[in-house]
Design an enzyme around this catalytic site. Structure first.
Site, PDB file in Angstrom:
ATOM      1  N   GLY A   1      46.321  37.499  37.325  1.00 42.33           N
ATOM      2  CA  GLY A   1      46.901  36.225  37.742  1.00 42.33           C
ATOM      3  C   GLY A   1      45.953  35.387  38.579  1.00 42.33           C
ATOM      4  O   GLY A   1      45.701  34.227  38.271  1.00 42.33           O
TER       5      GLY A   1
ATOM      6  N   GLU B   1      48.345  34.596  46.876  1.00 37.61           N
ATOM      7  CA  GLU B   1      46.914  34.658  47.188  1.00 37.61           C
ATOM      8  C   GLU B   1      46.637  34.117  48.590  1.00 37.61           C
ATOM      9  O   GLU B   1      45.813  34.665  49.324  1.00 37.61           O
ATOM     10  CB  GLU B   1      46.080  33.895  46.150  1.00 37.61           C
ATOM     11  CG  GLU B   1      46.306  34.320  44.707  1.00 37.61           C
ATOM     12  CD  GLU B   1      46.238  35.811  44.464  1.00 37.61           C
ATOM     13  OE1 GLU B   1      45.509  36.514  45.173  1.00 37.61           O
ATOM     14  OE2 GLU B   1      46.948  36.292  43.554  1.00 37.61           O
TER      15      GLU B   1
ATOM     16  N   GLU C   1      42.225  36.720  45.605  1.00 36.03           N
ATOM     17  CA  GLU C   1      42.287  36.179  46.968  1.00 36.03           C
ATOM     18  C   GLU C   1      40.939  36.111  47.702  1.00 36.03           C
ATOM     19  O   GLU C   1      40.926  36.143  48.944  1.00 36.03           O
ATOM     20  CB  GLU C   1      43.260  37.041  47.782  1.00 36.03           C
ATOM     21  CG  GLU C   1      42.769  38.482  48.104  1.00 36.03           C
ATOM     22  CD  GLU C   1      43.253  39.540  47.136  1.00 36.03           C
ATOM     23  OE1 GLU C   1      43.587  39.202  45.982  1.00 36.03           O
ATOM     24  OE2 GLU C   1      43.296  40.730  47.531  1.00 36.03           O
ATOM     25  N   ASN C   2      39.808  35.986  47.001  1.00 38.22           N
ATOM     26  CA  ASN C   2      38.491  35.903  47.661  1.00 38.22           C
ATOM     27  C   ASN C   2      38.546  35.000  48.890  1.00 38.22           C
ATOM     28  O   ASN C   2      39.108  33.916  48.840  1.00 38.22           O
ATOM     29  CB  ASN C   2      37.472  35.336  46.682  1.00 38.22           C
ATOM     30  CG  ASN C   2      37.588  35.938  45.311  1.00 38.22           C
ATOM     31  OD1 ASN C   2      37.446  37.137  45.157  1.00 38.22           O
ATOM     32  ND2 ASN C   2      37.899  35.119  44.325  1.00 38.22           N
TER      33      ASN C   2
HETATM   34  N1  TRP Z   1      44.124  41.201  44.125  1.00 36.27           N
HETATM   35  C1  TRP Z   1      44.615  40.341  43.102  1.00 36.27           C
HETATM   36  C2  TRP Z   1      46.029  39.944  43.499  1.00 36.27           C
HETATM   37  O1  TRP Z   1      46.915  40.694  43.524  1.00 36.27           O
HETATM   38  C3  TRP Z   1      44.692  40.890  41.727  1.00 36.27           C
HETATM   39  C4  TRP Z   1      43.508  41.494  41.104  1.00 36.27           C
HETATM   40  C5  TRP Z   1      43.053  42.740  41.260  1.00 36.27           C
HETATM   41  C6  TRP Z   1      42.721  40.968  40.099  1.00 36.27           C
HETATM   42  N2  TRP Z   1      42.048  43.013  40.396  1.00 36.27           N
HETATM   43  C7  TRP Z   1      41.834  41.939  39.672  1.00 36.27           C
HETATM   44  C8  TRP Z   1      42.699  39.731  39.509  1.00 36.27           C
HETATM   45  C9  TRP Z   1      40.939  41.736  38.631  1.00 36.27           C
HETATM   46  C10 TRP Z   1      41.796  39.522  38.473  1.00 36.27           C
HETATM   47  C11 TRP Z   1      40.948  40.518  38.036  1.00 36.27           C
HETATM   48  O2  TRP Z   1      46.285  38.877  43.878  1.00 36.27           O
HETATM   49 ZN    ZN Z   2      47.717  40.508  45.444  1.00 36.56          ZN
END
Ligand code: TRP
Ligand code: ZN
Length: 884
Positions: free
Chosen positions: A284, A321, A287-288
């Protein structure tokens, strides 16, 4: 033996493989083997010379021996499909490094050093979409969970936090916009058609939060002033031409920032917040820090091209995010087993946010529907795992409904037991205590305990045990006393045969049958295998409303007369419980019908009870239309299948469709009146207009089930009259399942009208693949050869194949054609994008719970995949566990 392939000494990163693994099996990583890193990297400087086919990366790591580490001289830098072009330590070229599989090992004598590595990557050739890749001529990164190691060598684990300085340079015409985390500190021209930018992120972060974007982008810009008066620049970056569809995302972002200040006391901590929309994306959004990267589908929305559900999804994901800035970034995870620490908590936060922005009642029902249709099957299948897993082979496979959605439910239970105010004291303490740290789920629970005063001793079992607790409820009445007996069992799951009872918070109310009221809601906590609860003051047997608001993520068995459910469906003042009564009424009936145990008289009586409750829902003037629309939805076939030890998907589908058609005929006049009324409501984004659109398509769906001709007539009219995507897609969805001439006409019109708009063309694919049409499999095969189809864009691949995999008519085709379709897809997609391919395996993995003839075919398909010579770790883990 070549030096490069010499096996390494065990160090803090060498995980222990299980004894005698099968030849192809990837190593198993265990939570209990965690060791702190031997080396830390307080600072990193990255230099990117950007190119679509080749990007050169120079990385300078200031490394320091970790006083809390094991003192090893060896520095392990993870890599994945990269090779070092040059390596320097403290400014001098060195040759005495070695490789251990994909990782680079270096012995360092001192307590701190400067390590400089140069690598080259090919973004255009990166079809996995992990690391640095190209999408529509733009360059972007995805580093969670282990993508950073595909860019440069680094201790790619979330407990190594660094301050990042990034410089990038590249062709100005191709990449006019250059973005990274934090703030832009300098930029300039090189005079040769290239330009450069430098970015600095003052907040230490793990490598999975690193991001870089370069391309031709335009921004929707706004500002937000935080509670302490800091002015923040906000940008939503999209491809030129898409800027007119960013308003809702920007409104949602501003609402999220405000809400997190009010609901959790969390303020944004940089002067800049960038969001970039990317068309090729595995999930989706991401959150960088200061530079969220989004799948276009969770950014772009306007009434013409996005449905009401799309609008809600944008709001929810933008919030999700953004909320990670605190629950994930300021406090991050120690290791990937702790993933639910950030994801479960952040899902709860986005759920509470969306509830506050719209209808809290409807939001809760939708969240429970997702949990039951996506998470309950995980918990009862071969891939079951606790919200804090104990082991994995490929971490990408653990971004699951269990970690995310059940994780959110577990934290929600703590909130329910503490109450919102005390819960807030718990989260305040958590953020204060662990700010800047890489924390564990245990840290979170302890902070909530200390902040709220709750004793969560036994409650921790929710983190360590997989499986959905099964409750059995009995209510007895004598004199003026009602006695509730509740028992629970947690079913065995792979690797966890024996379970302990867990604390289950149950909100309940006891209704007086005559007045239709109750004397107040109570909260009980069942924390044993069996317990009784006594309630006095009931002259007549009360009607029990239990697990109100879905206060615990459990399954409840409670045999009771249909008339009690009809009563609650009409009178319960808890909207979730009212929905639940309606669902239970239908589930009880359909489960009995599927089992073949209904006499004609019983079938008639069951239908009559459902028909009466349904008619009351259609007519009740006290219901708003959004809620009415929820109450009209029949339980999903996957949820019905969950109720049975072994399910016959054909029988479930036939019975559910028969009931839908019966309701369509029985309530024809009321449904037509409802549809007519809804058609008369003008487009608006307010709840009343949204509600009207929701019941419009719901009504249409039942009308078409009862009378295909009348359904087609109304659907085609709704389709052509539509001035918004909700109505147009709804009408087309109904038409797509009908075997009528209007179907092809409308589908052709839709394609023609929206060609070039990728997100809408995705809908065109999904709608057809998800249709209950007798020839759906033929349609899917034809669509796979359509000029607009491509396997390399995950949205498009999912639009066609995930819709088919989730469509019981297509997937559970009695001849096994649907299983073959998904099996072929997995084998073809795996070499291109393993992460996306692996997401299709669980559908086939359900074979143990499906009737024997189909189960054999499903298993055979898994075996065919397993026989493939070079499977990814992702698919191999899922297939192996599914074959069990
Ligand atoms: N951390 C992201 C979220 O939950 C999701 C995520 C984890 C992600 N690994 C990913 C998105 C790889 C794209 C590709 O908001
Ligand atoms: Zn998340």
């Amino acid at each position: 033996m070549d030096i490069a392939s010499r096996p390494a000494e065990p160090d803090e990163n060498t995980q222990i493989a299980d004894a005698a693994p099968p030849p192809q099996a990837p190593p198993v990583i265990h939570r209990e083997d965690y060791l702190p890193p031997a080396w830390l990297v307080p600072e990193i400087t990255l230099d990117f010379r950007l190119g679509i086919d080749e990007t050169r990366v120079t990385s300078k790591l200031a490394v320091r021996r970790n006083p809390a580490g094991n003192g090893a001289v060896t520095l392990r830098l993870n890599g994945d499909q990269i090779t070092p072009i040059s390596l320097k330590v403290d400014g001098e070229h060195v040759n005495d490094w070695r490789l251990d599989g994909p990782d680079l090992l270096l012995d360092l004598p001192g307590a701190q050093h400067l390590v400089e590595v140069e690598t080259a990557v090919n973004p255009a050739g990166n079809s996995q979409l992990m690391g640095l890749y190209a999408s529509n001529g733009m360059l972007c990164t995805q580093c969670e969970a282990e993508g950073f190691r595909r860019i440069t060598f680094f201790p790619d684990r979330p407990d190594v936090l660094s301050i990042y300085r990034v410089r990038m340079s590249g062709d100005k015409a191709r990449f006019p916009i250059l973005l990274a985390n934090g703030n832009c500190t300098a930029q300039g021209e090189n005079g040769d058609g290239t330009h450069w930018a430098e970015w600095h992120d003052p907040w230490p972060k793990p490598s999975y939060l690193f991001a870089l974007v370069a391309g031709d982008l335009v921004a929707n810009h706004a500002t937000f002033t935080t509670m302490s008066g800091r002015k923040v620049d906000l940008n939503i970056w999209v491809r030129p031409g898409d800027e007119g569809r960013t308003r809702h995302a920007m409104d949602s972002l501003i609402a999220s920032m405000k809400w997190d200040e009010q609901a959790f006391g969390r303020e944004y901590d940089l002067d800049l917040f960038n969001v970039v929309a990317v068309a090729d994306f595995n999930m989706g959004a991401m959150e960088n820090k200061g530079l969220n990267v989004f799948n276009t589908r969770y950014v772009l929305a306007d009434p013409e091209t996005a449905t009401d559900a799309d609008y809600d999804a944008v709001e929810g994901v933008i919030g999700h995010e953004y909320f990670h800035n605190w629950s994930g970034n300021r406090v991050t995870c120690r290791d990937w087993f702790q993933l639910s620490l950030k994801e479960g908590f952040t899902v709860l936060r986005d759920q509470l946010f969306s509830a506050d922005m719209g209808s809290a009642a409807v939001k809760r029902i939708e969240d429970v529907r997702v949990l039951r249709s996506a998470q309950f099957p995980e918990d009862s299948g071969p891939l079951a795992h606790p919200i804090r897993p104990d082991s994995y082979q490929e971490i990408s496979n653990f971004y699951t409904a269990t970690v995310y959605n059940k994780g959110a439910e577990v934290i929600r239970m703590m909130r329910t037991m503490a109450g919102p105010e005390r819960f807030r004291e718990g989260t305040d303490l958590y953020f204060a205590r662990h700010d800047g740290e890489a924390a564990t789920c245990e840290d979170f629970v302890r902070a909530i305990e200390d902040g709220t005063g709750l004793d969560l001793g036994r409650f921790r079992l929710w983190y360590s045990q997989a499986g959905t607790p099964q409750l059995s409820i009995r209510l007895e009445h004598g004199g003026t006393r009602a006695v509730l007996t509740a028992t629970q069992t947690v079913p065995g799951t792979p690797g966890q045969p024996d379970k302990q009872p867990v604390p289950v918070p149950l909100r309940l109310a006891l209704f007086d049958r005559d007045t239709g009221t109750h004397s107040g809601e109570r909260l009980i906590v069942l924390d044993k295998a069996s317990d009784t609860f006594v309630f006095d003051g009931f002259a007549k047997p009360p009607v029990l409303s239990i697990n109100r608001g879905f206060s615990a993520p459990v399954a409840i068995e409670f045999e009771r007369p249909a008339q009690d459910l009809v009563f609650l469906a009409a009178h319960d003042d808890d909207p979730f419980a009212r929905y639940e009564a309606m669902q239970n009424l239908v589930v009880q009936h359909l489960v009995a019908a599927v089992g073949g145990g209904l006499s004609e008289a019983e079938r008639g009586a069951g239908r009559a009870a459902i028909g009466a409750a349904f008619a009351a829902v259609l007519a009740d003037p006290a219901l708003d239309d959004l809620m009415r629309g929820e109450l009209m939805i029949l339980p999903a076939e996957s949820y019905l299948a969950e109720q049975l030890l072994v399910a016959d998907p054909g029988a479930i589908h036939a019975e559910r469709e028969a009931l839908k058609a019966w309701l369509g005929r029985e309530c024809a006049a009321a449904l037509a009146a409802l549809h007519d009324r809804a058609v008369g409501v003008a487009y608006g984004r307010d709840a009343a207009a949204r509600g009207a659109r929701k019941i419009k398509t719901q009504a249409l769906n039942y009308i078409a089930a009862g009378d295909a001709g009348e359904g087609a007539r109304r659907a085609i009219a709704q389709y052509h009259a539509a001035d918004n995507m909700t109505d147009r897609q709804g009408a087309l969805m109904v038409l797509a399942s009908l075997d009528v001439p209007e179907r092809a006409e409308a589908l052709a019109d839709f394609h023609q009208r929206y060609q070039g708009n990728a997100l809408v063309i995705d809908k065109w694919f999904s709608l057809q693949a998800g249709a209950f049409h007798p020839h759906v499999l033929e349609h899917v095969r034809a669509l796979a050869g359509h000029g607009d189809f491509t396997m390399s864009n995950p949205n498009r691949a999912r639009a066609l194949y995930m819709a088919a995999a989730m469509n019981p008519v297509a997937f559970h085709d009695a001849g096994g054609e649907g299983y073959r379709l998904i099996g072929d897809l997995i084998r073809r997609l795996d070499p291109i994008n393993p992460q996306t391919a692996a997401r299709f395996v669980p559908s086939l993995g359900r074979w143990r719970r499906i009737e024997p003839a189909r189960a054999v075919l499903m298993r055979a398909e898994l075996e065919r995949i397993a026989a493939e010579p070079a499977l990814s770790r992702d698919v191999l883990e899922q297939v192996t566990k599914s074959l069990g």
